[in-house]
Structure formats: structure tokens, C-alpha cells
Design an enzyme around this catalytic site. Structure first.
Site, mmCIF file in Angstrom:
data_model
loop_
_atom_site.group_PDB
_atom_site.id
_atom_site.type_symbol
_atom_site.label_atom_id
_atom_site.label_comp_id
_atom_site.label_asym_id
_atom_site.label_seq_id
_atom_site.Cartn_x
_atom_site.Cartn_y
_atom_site.Cartn_z
ATOM 1 N N GLU A 1 2.438 8.148 5.073
ATOM 2 C CA GLU A 1 1.438 8.410 4.027
ATOM 3 C C GLU A 1 0.166 8.996 4.635
ATOM 4 O O GLU A 1 -0.328 8.474 5.636
ATOM 5 C CB GLU A 1 1.024 7.130 3.271
ATOM 6 C CG GLU A 1 2.012 6.641 2.269
ATOM 7 C CD GLU A 1 1.538 5.383 1.564
ATOM 8 O OE1 GLU A 1 0.323 5.196 1.358
ATOM 9 O OE2 GLU A 1 2.405 4.523 1.256
ATOM 10 N N GLU B 1 3.305 -1.508 4.585
ATOM 11 C CA GLU B 1 1.984 -2.074 4.831
ATOM 12 C C GLU B 1 1.915 -3.605 4.703
ATOM 13 O O GLU B 1 1.280 -4.156 3.781
ATOM 14 C CB GLU B 1 0.967 -1.436 3.901
ATOM 15 C CG GLU B 1 0.941 0.058 4.038
ATOM 16 C CD GLU B 1 -0.187 0.715 3.255
ATOM 17 O OE1 GLU B 1 -0.735 0.097 2.335
ATOM 18 O OE2 GLU B 1 -0.531 1.865 3.595
HETATM 19 O O1 LIG Z 1 -4.486 4.081 -1.954
HETATM 20 C C1 LIG Z 1 -3.560 5.116 -1.835
HETATM 21 C C2 LIG Z 1 -2.235 4.573 -1.310
HETATM 22 C C3 LIG Z 1 -1.499 3.661 -2.299
HETATM 23 O O2 LIG Z 1 -1.344 4.301 -3.554
HETATM 24 C C4 LIG Z 1 -0.135 3.315 -1.691
HETATM 25 O O3 LIG Z 1 0.699 2.586 -2.588
HETATM 26 C C5 LIG Z 1 -0.330 2.466 -0.436
HETATM 27 O O4 LIG Z 1 0.819 2.494 0.403
HETATM 28 C C6 LIG Z 1 -1.570 2.875 0.312
HETATM 29 N N1 LIG Z 1 -2.032 2.315 1.443
HETATM 30 C C7 LIG Z 1 -3.234 2.868 1.712
HETATM 31 C C8 LIG Z 1 -4.099 2.471 2.844
HETATM 32 C C9 LIG Z 1 -4.354 0.952 2.789
HETATM 33 C C10 LIG Z 1 -5.042 0.559 1.528
HETATM 34 C C11 LIG Z 1 -4.286 0.282 0.399
HETATM 35 C C12 LIG Z 1 -4.916 -0.118 -0.773
HETATM 36 C C13 LIG Z 1 -6.298 -0.248 -0.812
HETATM 37 C C14 LIG Z 1 -7.040 0.048 0.323
HETATM 38 C C15 LIG Z 1 -6.405 0.461 1.492
HETATM 39 C C16 LIG Z 1 -3.505 3.787 0.750
HETATM 40 N N2 LIG Z 1 -2.454 3.793 -0.091
#
Ligand SMILES: OC[C@@H]1[C@@H](O)[C@H](O)[C@@H](O)c2[nH]c(CCc3ccccc3)c[n+]21
Length: 450
Positions: free
Chosen positions: A355, A167
Site C-alpha cells: 500500500e 497491519e
Molecule cells: O488510510 C488509508 C489506508 C486504509 O484505507 C487501509 O485499509 C489500511 O490498510 C491503511 N493503513 C494505513 C497506514 C496506517 C494507518 C491506518 C489507519 C489510520 C492511520 C494509519 C493507511 N491505510
């Protein structure tokens, strides 16, 4: 029982985690601080000051955790490697740090579980940040390539799926522009400079990977992609959705797959950040070197209406769907739309959903179980969307649930649980939630039954 959705026999069923979120052992075997160690210890940055000091203690409990992977029956396991364990200081390789990952991979191989390694999942070594702001410093590319090359040398063909970055949008925009993530800057010009250097480091690492000719291994990148929809059919709302799409998606997809930044966003951003003097001759050729697959992280969509006063001319409006504990609208059909758009406009390469998952209020009930029906429903609906895409010839090769286990959810600390395995942080006890037991059946059947 009728099968709702059938997947190919060789479909890669997985789960995902990342180093800072699960490992703990932040001072062990030579590891030095990352920017997340510093950020989480900074007053007010994380929920109740939570840090990754202990997390799920995975550094010590990895054998038990790999055994759980086997019990669930996953075909592959996506994890990330902590850069500060491998290079605790600039230019100083730490073999003891590498040893942990060699032991982890050995446990996975013993159980026929395919390792998928993310090289960078946000835990930049503090020493790199201290030298000119980390990703703001064009030297970060050299440091990253040295790190990635050492990984390729030491772990190379033991890792069939290499992911350069998790990301870039988060490592740059959320971290240097919005300030919600480490290092917590709020400067949009910095955000775009960081994004450029991260993308360059991706391209240079792919070139290094190609030169090493690592047989049987593939390399790609994981992007978080959020489809943007206009709140109405009004032209101005459609324009807002175009900018929201550029902000979240095209700023990264276009350089990687088309070798240029999107024109409309360059024009919009130039009013905010001035000159794009950090883009040098040949950079876009490097960023767009061919890759073997695209990792897609999908959680939700955005719906926007025109807003004259906002930088992106777009303001989010809440969608009609149910929400997760993160407040994210549940929209499986948007995953289908996203995959179709990627196939239509960007790439025919293999894709993996690296993911997808959700946080819900999980509690251990009297029977010692976690009846997370909402999470089962969330995963089921998104798998149905994935199956529909595959059924139409879509080149989707696998699906990794975020996450294997509850873990450190960045600024939310341990207050948000995404795992299909429950972690009791006071005892470090793991409990397979109903969603893990359900996922086990899906994997056995290569499909979903209602
Ligand atoms: O938020 C859940 C997961 C994280 O725990 C992972 O480390 C990360 O790769 C991830 N990306 C996303 C979507 C983008 C995002 C990240 C953080 C906060 C808001 C959006 C959601 N998540």
C-alpha cells in the site's frame, strides 16, 4: 522524453482494496456482522455515522471493477477476504460466501491479473469478538487457522500471493489500545495481548500453509511501517525517536524476523502493562517461522521530540513537507530510508509495497474528469524512491497503489478519497481519475517520465 525511473520488466504493478471498505452486501449470502459493522453503527465512532453497508457495492459490481483493472492494465490486484462470509458462525463454513471470491478470482484470471489475497483486513466476525474479546482470546488463533486453512483448501494455488494479516499494528494498537478502530478499546495491555495473538495466528497459518504444499503460491505478511526521525540532534530527541520506532515498527518486525520482542520496548511497556504472562513457551518460534515475502504499507514518516510525560517519551512534531487530506506529511525520501533499513537490519526476502497512496480533495469537473495532479505527484515521487532502492540492488518486487477506488475510509467514512478511480456513491458510477490514466502509462512503460 527522458525516463526518470525505470523498473524491471517483471515488476508487479498493482492496486489494493479491502473487503469491508468496498464490498457492501453486508447481509447477503450468509454473511454475518463483523466488528466493523457493529463499530460503525455505534454512535460517534465514524464520520457522520457512515458504515460499510453499501460502500462501493463491489459485491454486485465486481465484474465491472475487474474490467476497470484491465483497462488500467494492472498486473496484480490485492483484495481481502471477509472472514464473516466464510465462517458466519464458529465452525460453520459458508460455501456461498466462498463462491463470491471464486467468481472474483475467475474474472481476474480471465484477464491475466494476478490475485493477491489478504486473509485478514480487520473485519473480525462479531461472534469471535463475543467470545472473550476476539484477539484478546487465545482461542482466536484456532479460529483464524481454521479460516485460513479453508481458504488454502478452496483457493490455494489460484492465489500466488497470500498475505496473512494487514497491519497487525492497526488490528491491535489502534483497535484495542488507542480505540480509534473496532472494537474501540483503550487498554494498552489488551493491545499488546491482541498483537501477540495476531502474530501467533500469522505463524500458525504459515505452518498450515507449508503443510499443504500449495505449488506456485507464496505467503507473507503486510506491516504498516512509519520511520521515526528525531526533531533535533539532542540525545533525548534521539531516544524519543527510538521509542517511536519501537512502538510503530520494531514491535512487529523483531518477533517476525528476529524471534524476539525488542528489549527496550519490553522494559518500557512492563512499567505500563505489568507481566508479559500472555507470552507462552514456543510462541516466538511460531511467530518467526520463515515467510516468503514482506508486504510494506508506507504513507508517511513521524518526527518526534522528547516528552517526559508521554508513555513513549515522545511527542509528534509536524514536518516541513506538504500534507495530504489525512494531514500526513508527504515524505518520499522516508520510503527510501525505510526500504534501506529493512534491507540492512531485517530481511533480504522479496518485498512488495502493498500500500502507498494519498487522499486529496477530489472533484469531478465540468469535463466529467477528476484532475488529481497532487495524487499523480505523490505516486510519482514515491515510485522514484522505490526505483532508487531497486537501482541499488534492493529486492523490491512490486507496488500496489492504495487504492483502486474511493472507499470506506474507516473512522473517516466516505469523507476521504484514496482511489485512482472516483466513486460517486449516489449513483455508484466509477470515473477513472487522471491518476489512473497516468498509472496506465507508467505500467505500459515500466517506468516514469517527467
Ligand atoms: O488510510 C488509508 C489506508 C486504509 O484505507 C487501509 O485499509 C489500511 O490498510 C491503511 N493503513 C494505513 C497506514 C496506517 C494507518 C491506518 C489507519 C489510520 C492511520 C494509519 C493507511 N491505510
Amino acid at each position: 522524453m527522458i525516463k526518470l525511473a525505470k523498473f524491471p520488466r517483471d515488476f508487479v504493478w498493482g492496486t489494493a482494496t479491502s473487503s469491508y471498505q468496498i464490498e457492501g452486501a453486508v447481509n447477503e449470502d450468509g454473511r454475518t456482522p463483523s466488528i466493523w459493522d457493529t463499530f460503525s453503527k455505534t454512535e460517534g465512532k465514524t464520520y457522520k455515522g457512515h458504515t460499510g453497508d453499501v460502500a462501493c457495492d463491489h459485491y454486485h459490481r465486481y465484474k465491472e471493477d475487474v474490467e476497470i483493472l484491465k483497462e488500467i492494465g494492472v498486473k496484480a490486484y490485492r483484495f481481502s477476504i471477509a472472514w464473516p462470509r466464510i465462517f458466519p458462525e464458529e465452525g460453520k463454513y459458508n460455501p456461498k460466501g466462498m463462491d463470491f471470491y471464486k467468481k472474483l478470482i475467475d474474472e481476474l484470471q480471465k484477464r491475466d491479473i494476478v490475485p493477491a489475497a489478504t486473509i485478514y483486513h480487520w473485519d473480525l466476525p462479531q461472534w469471535a469478538y463475543d467470545k472473550g474479546g476476539g484477539w484478546l482470546n487465545r482461542e482466536s488463533i484456532k479460529w483464524y487457522v481454521e479460516y485460513a486453512t479453508k481458504l488454502f483448501e478452496e483457493l490455494g494455488d489460484a492465489i500466488p500471493l497470500w498475505i496473512t494479516h494487514n497491519e497487525p499494528w492497526c488490528s491491535s494498537i489502534l483497535s484495542y489500545g488507542i480505540g480509534e478502530h473496532a472494537p474501540g478499546h483503550k487498554n494498552y495491555r489488551e493491545a499488546l495481548i491482541a498483537a501477540h495473538h495476531i502474530l501467533l495466528s500469522h505463524g500458525e497459518a504459515v505452518k498450515a500453509f507449508r503443510e499443504m504444499n500449495i505449488k506456485g503460491s507464496k505467503i507473507g505478511i503486510t506491516l504498516n511501517l512509519t520511520p521515526a526521525y528525531p526533531a533535533s540532534e539532542k540525545e533525548e530527541d534521539k531516544l524519543a525517536a527510538q521509542y517511536a520506532d519501537g512502538f510503530a515498527n520494531r514491535w512487529f518486525l523483531d518477533p517476525i524476523f528476529k524471534g524476539n520482542y525488542p528489549e527496550d520496548m519490553m522494559e518500557l511497556y512492563s512499567k505500563i502493562i505489568g507481566e508479559f504472562d500472555f507470552i507462552k513457551e514456543g510462541d516466538l518460534e511460531t511467530i518467526s517461522v520463515p515467510i516468503d515475502f514482506l508486504g510494506v504499507n508506507y504513507y508517511t514518516r513521524s518526527i518526534v521530540k522528547y516528552d517526559e510525560d508521554s508513555m513513549l517519551k515522545a511527542e509528534n512534531v509536524p514536518g516541513p513537507g506538504k500534507r495530504t487530506e489525512m494531514g500526513w506529511e508527504i515524505s518520499p525520501e522516508s520510503l527510501y530510508d525505510l526500504l534501506k533499513r529493512l534491507d540492512r537490519e531485517y530481511t533480504k526476502l522479496p518485498m512488495y509495497i502493498t500500500e502507498n497512496g494519498a487522499a486529496f480533495k477530489d472533484e469531478v469537473t465540468e469535463d466529467g474528469r477528476v484532475h488529481d495532479d497532487e495524487r499523480i505527484e505523490y505516486i510519482k515521487e514515491h515510485l522514484k524512491a522505490a526505483a532508487k532502492f531497486i537501482g541499488e540492488g534492493g529486492n523490491l518486487k512490486g507496488y500496489f497503489v492504495w487504492s483502486l477506488m474511493d472507499n470506506f475510509e474507516w473512522a473517516h467514512g466516505y469523507s476521504k478519497r484514496f482511489g485512482i478511480v472516483y466513486v460517486d456513491y449516489t449513483t455508484q458510477k466509477r470515473i477513472l481519475k487522471d491518476s489512473a490514466l497516468w498509472y496506465k502509462e507508467v505500467i505500459l512503460d515500466d517506468g516514469i517520465e517527467d
